[in-house]
Design a protein around this motif. Structure first.
Motif, short mmCIF file in Angstrom:
data_model
loop_
_atom_site.label_atom_id
_atom_site.label_comp_id
_atom_site.label_asym_id
_atom_site.label_seq_id
_atom_site.Cartn_x
_atom_site.Cartn_y
_atom_site.Cartn_z
N ASP A 1 0.84 -1.21 -0.05
CA ASP A 1 0.04 0.00 0.01
C ASP A 1 0.90 1.16 -0.03
OD1 ASP A 1 -2.08 -1.78 0.08
OD2 ASP A 1 -2.66 -1.00 2.19
N PHE A 2 0.55 2.10 -0.81
CA PHE A 2 1.05 3.46 -0.67
C PHE A 2 0.58 4.32 0.34
CE2 PHE A 2 3.58 6.69 -2.82
CZ PHE A 2 4.37 5.81 -3.99
N VAL A 3 1.32 4.71 1.16
CA VAL A 3 0.88 5.67 2.45
C VAL A 3 1.31 6.91 2.26
CG1 VAL A 3 1.39 5.82 4.98
CG2 VAL A 3 1.30 3.72 3.90
N PHE A 4 0.18 7.92 2.38
CA PHE A 4 0.55 9.55 2.22
C PHE A 4 0.58 9.94 3.64
CE2 PHE A 4 -1.52 7.98 -1.71
CZ PHE A 4 -0.57 8.61 -2.67
N LYS A 5 1.29 10.71 3.89
CA LYS A 5 1.51 11.57 5.25
C LYS A 5 0.99 12.88 5.20
CE LYS A 5 3.91 7.98 7.00
NZ LYS A 5 3.40 6.99 8.33
N GLY A 6 0.15 13.24 6.39
CA GLY A 6 -0.32 14.85 6.44
C GLY A 6 -1.68 14.91 6.69
N ASN A 7 -2.28 15.96 6.73
CA ASN A 7 -3.65 16.17 7.11
C ASN A 7 -4.44 15.83 5.62
OD1 ASN A 7 -3.84 18.58 5.69
ND2 ASN A 7 -3.16 19.72 7.46
#
Length: 70
Positions: free
Chosen positions: A31-37
């Protein structure tokens, strides 16, 4: 559905061909994980080059570089 809604971050990522549990892409571990709001993640996904396109372009560059070495 009676009401419209925006895309979730995961739906937008799928449209950009980022891999997740449902769509696997060769060369990507999981899975590609994105960080941030939510806003930061939306910007990351919206500004990204689609993963499948990047993979194809990298393969083409590699093939051209191999051809030029001969």
């Amino acid at each position: 559905p009676d009401q419209d809604r925006g895309l979730t971050a995961r739906e937008a990522a799928r449209l950009q061909s980022f891999p997740d549990g449902r769509n696997k892409l060769p060369g990507f571990g999981g899975d590609f994980v994105f960080k941030g709001n939510h806003e930061e993640v939306s910007i990351q996904i919206g500004n990204a080059l689609p993963a499948r396109f990047a993979t194809i372009m990298a393969e083409m560059v590699f093939q051209i570089s191999q051809y030029n070495l001969e």
